[in-house]
Scaffold this active site. Structure first.
Site, PDB file in Angstrom:
ATOM      1  N   LYS A  41       0.850  -1.187   0.000  1.00  0.00           N
ATOM      2  CA  LYS A  41       0.000   0.000   0.000  1.00  0.00           C
ATOM      3  C   LYS A  41       0.886   1.236   0.000  1.00  0.00           C
ATOM      4  O   LYS A  41       1.532   1.536   0.991  1.00  0.00           O
ATOM      5  CB  LYS A  41      -0.919   0.032   1.216  1.00  0.00           C
ATOM      6  CG  LYS A  41      -1.791   1.288   1.228  1.00  0.00           C
ATOM      7  CD  LYS A  41      -2.417   1.518   2.568  1.00  0.00           C
ATOM      8  CE  LYS A  41      -2.766   2.947   2.901  1.00  0.00           C
ATOM      9  NZ  LYS A  41      -2.243   4.052   2.122  1.00  0.00           N
ATOM     10  N   GLU A  87       9.116   1.843  11.273  1.00  0.00           N
ATOM     11  CA  GLU A  87      10.057   2.956  11.151  1.00  0.00           C
ATOM     12  C   GLU A  87       9.235   4.216  11.297  1.00  0.00           C
ATOM     13  O   GLU A  87       8.420   4.536  10.432  1.00  0.00           O
ATOM     14  CB  GLU A  87      10.729   2.962   9.774  1.00  0.00           C
ATOM     15  CG  GLU A  87      11.721   1.872   9.538  1.00  0.00           C
ATOM     16  CD  GLU A  87      12.933   1.958  10.434  1.00  0.00           C
ATOM     17  OE1 GLU A  87      13.161   3.031  11.038  1.00  0.00           O
ATOM     18  OE2 GLU A  87      13.635   0.950  10.551  1.00  0.00           O
ATOM     19  N   CYS A 103      12.283  11.684   7.946  1.00  0.00           N
ATOM     20  CA  CYS A 103      12.344  11.198   9.343  1.00  0.00           C
ATOM     21  C   CYS A 103      13.675  11.580   9.937  1.00  0.00           C
ATOM     22  O   CYS A 103      13.810  11.712  11.144  1.00  0.00           O
ATOM     23  CB  CYS A 103      12.248   9.689   9.414  1.00  0.00           C
ATOM     24  SG  CYS A 103      11.012   9.013   8.383  1.00  0.00           S
ATOM     25  N   GLU A 110       7.850  16.033  16.616  1.00  0.00           N
ATOM     26  CA  GLU A 110       8.198  16.000  15.200  1.00  0.00           C
ATOM     27  C   GLU A 110       7.241  16.898  14.416  1.00  0.00           C
ATOM     28  O   GLU A 110       6.029  16.786  14.551  1.00  0.00           O
ATOM     29  CB  GLU A 110       8.107  14.575  14.659  1.00  0.00           C
ATOM     30  CG  GLU A 110       8.537  14.500  13.209  1.00  0.00           C
ATOM     31  CD  GLU A 110       8.585  13.074  12.676  1.00  0.00           C
ATOM     32  OE1 GLU A 110       7.574  12.369  12.785  1.00  0.00           O
ATOM     33  OE2 GLU A 110       9.643  12.698  12.142  1.00  0.00           O
TER      34      GLU A 110
HETATM   35  C1  UN1 Z   1      13.163   8.850   5.788  1.00  0.00           C
HETATM   36  O1  UN1 Z   1      13.173  10.044   5.950  1.00  0.00           O
HETATM   37  O2  UN1 Z   1      12.178   8.162   6.126  1.00  0.00           O
HETATM   38  O3  UN1 Z   1      18.997   9.078   5.467  1.00  0.00           O
HETATM   39  C2  UN1 Z   1      14.251   8.087   5.125  1.00  0.00           C
HETATM   40  C3  UN1 Z   1      18.234   9.708   4.728  1.00  0.00           C
HETATM   41  C4  UN1 Z   1      17.623   8.964   3.565  1.00  0.00           C
HETATM   42  C5  UN1 Z   1      16.454   8.144   4.017  1.00  0.00           C
HETATM   43  C6  UN1 Z   1      15.452   8.910   4.824  1.00  0.00           C
HETATM   44  N1  UN1 Z   1      18.607   8.113   2.966  1.00  0.00           N
HETATM   45  O4  UN1 Z   1      17.980  10.885   4.901  1.00  0.00           O
END
Ligand code: UN1
Length: 500
Positions: free
Chosen positions: A177, A252, A286, A386
């Site tokens: 999805k 994650e 993230c 966040e």
């Molecule tokens: C994310 O933001 O979920 O390390 C992944 C990084 C990228 C991956 C981010 N290679 O900023």
């Protein structure tokens, strides 16, 4: 005459078919709200069909040798390489990251698929001696079966590729999805795998609401493992639902990633790093650097340089290669970020720059927010929650000890960074920062795919994605004892005498 917007179905058993429901949603370009395509709001029934297709394909895919499965995954990488420009532009049009990063998203997919295809000839286990004679012990990795992959919009090809690539090499079949802001990128991946020769039914895609499609995937009794990247609240629901069924759940989730700038930092390096870390992908990673924890001795000097540079950032249509910062992904996301900016003002944080939606001319058509910097205090909501947008909280500290304490005092633990020229201090930071990833003299973003990716605390559970750990998520370990003595030997009971 304008071309009709393409209407997609759901992808099941190697074909685009109609959803069992009638409802649809539009995917739009966040730079101008232009509609790019229409997708079905998938139903529980669609998920059932997708799982049935994945189940049917499973025995054959499982039986196809891992090195051969990996060749198809490698082919997918090569197809993406050939189509990198087009796919990168698609990422930019649908998600809004600047074109260099749109290409980067695709490159991250290619890198990972190439890396993980090597696992087809490894998928290593352990081989050990037995405590009994004429007996040997080893482990095998076996696929889990049908797995569910639920992915976010901020890396619309890379994160699906981490999950799908690893799951396929390991021999699983998939119900996928994609995020509802980036279904076209998901659809493009279906084309890529079709071109790579993936058999029908091995990979299926259902679009729609998380509460319907996501829930149906997570609750389906035949789905043996769930891999989810997204927000903490949704992650908690996924975890609970998975726990009720006793299946593996890999999450994650968010981050509140700090860059610590000590008084001996190289300020030019720090400047480039914080610009990229905080405002790359408009802060929607993230891993984004959403806190600058800076020593008071360099605060004035550095902030002058920093604010002058931020004022020169070019904000605009991300497809234009001269643009530094694009829009945020959607109206909802824009509202959320603007709401956090209001919260920051209300709690008394000092706005150093930005703070508004951009509405003049072409900006008004999209979801553009000025790069925003607050001087905040640790503990304020904007300094611990966040935000997922171009908003940076700067926090002054007096010592390394205080910097580490502030860095660690949040509910997340994904990425972290320190700028210092003191090598001992750098090593101490590596030891003490509570995060899955630590950078030295580099920003918090830009992890390479051949290393494990993930974090601690509320950032995630269930292991690490990417790198050598990617296969842990998608395999079960079978422990095997082969006794070739020809008699019953009892472990723990039989006495084995030393030779004379
Ligand atoms: C994310 O933001 O979920 O390390 C992944 C990084 C990228 C991956 C981010 N290679 O900023």
């Amino acid at each position: 005459m304008a071309a009709r917007t393409k209407e997609y179905g759901v992808y099941i058993g190697g074909e685009w078919v109609d959803s069992s429901g009638k409802e649809t949603f539009e995917t739009r370009n966040p730079a101008n709200e232009r509609v790019l395509a229409t997708f079905p709001n998938g139903t529980r029934k669609d998920v059932e069909r997708a799982v049935a297709a994945a189940e049917e394909a499973y025995p054959r895919w499982r039986g196809y040798p891992a090195p051969r499965r990996a060749e198809i995954v490698l082919k997918a990488a090569l197809v993406m390489e050939e189509r990198k420009e087009e796919l990168g532009a698609l990422v930019t049009r649908e998600m809004g990251k600047v074109i260099a990063e749109g290409r980067g998203d695709v490159q991250e997919s290619i890198d990972f698929l190439k890396y993980i295809s090597g696992e087809g000839r490894r998928l290593l286990g352990e081989t050990t001696p037995s405590e009994l004679p004429d007996k040997i012990c080893f482990t095998l990795r076996q696929p889990k079966g049908v797995v569910g992959c639920i992915t976010p919009w901020n890396f619309p090809t890379a994160i699906p590729s981490w999950k799908i690539g690893a799951a396929l090499v390991c021999g699983n079949t998939i119900v996928f999805k994609p995020a509802s802001y980036t279904p076209l990128c998901g659809a493009a991946l279906m084309d890529v795998y079709e071109e790579a020769g993936l058999p029908a039914g091995v990979l299926n895609m259902v679009t729609g609401e998380g509460g319907v499609v996501g829930t149906a995937i997570v609750e389906h009794p035949k789905v043996r493992s769930i891999s989810f990247t997204g927000s903490v609240p949704v992650g908690k629901e996924v975890y609970e639902k998975g726990a009720r069924r006793m299946v593996h759940v890999h999450l994650e989730l968010g981050g509140k990633n700090p860059i610590i700038a000590m008084e001996d930092a190289d300020l030019d390096l720090l400047l480039e790093g914080i610009l990229f870390g905080a405002f790359g992908t408009a802060g929607q990673r993230c891993t984004a650097a959403s806190r600058l924890i800076i020593h008071e001795d360099i605060y004035d000097l550095f902030m002058d340089l920093f604010l002058a540079r931020v004022a020169r950032l070019r904000i605009g249509d991300p497809i234009d290669p001269k643009v530094d910062v694009g829009p945020v992904v959607s109206r909802d996301q824009m509202e959320r970020v603007l709401n956090y900016i209001a919260i920051g003002k209300n709690e008394g944080a000092k706005l150093l720059c930005g703070g508004h939606r951009m509405t003049k001319g072409a900006y008004g058509k999209g979801f553009f927010i000025e790069p925003t910097i607050f001087l905040a205090r640790h503990g304020m909501r904007i300094a611990v929650e966040e935000i997922f947008g171009p908003v940076l909280s700067v926090i002054k500290i007096k010592s390394f000890e205080e910097a580490v304490a502030v860095a660690n005092d949040v509910e997340y633990g994904l990425s972290s960074s320190i700028y210092t020229r003191d090598i001992n201090r750098a090593w101490r930071a590596i030891d003490r920062l509570e995060a899955g990833i630590t950078y030295i003299n580099a920003p918090t973003i830009g992890a390479e795919v051949h290393l494990p990716f993930g974090g601690i605390k509320n950032t995630g559970v269930g292991g690490r994605e990417a790198g050598s750990t990617a296969i842990d998520e998608f395999t079960e370990i079978k422990t095997v004892f082969v006794d070739y003595s020809g008699r019953l030997q009892k472990a723990q009971i039989e006495e084995v005498k030393p030779p004379k």
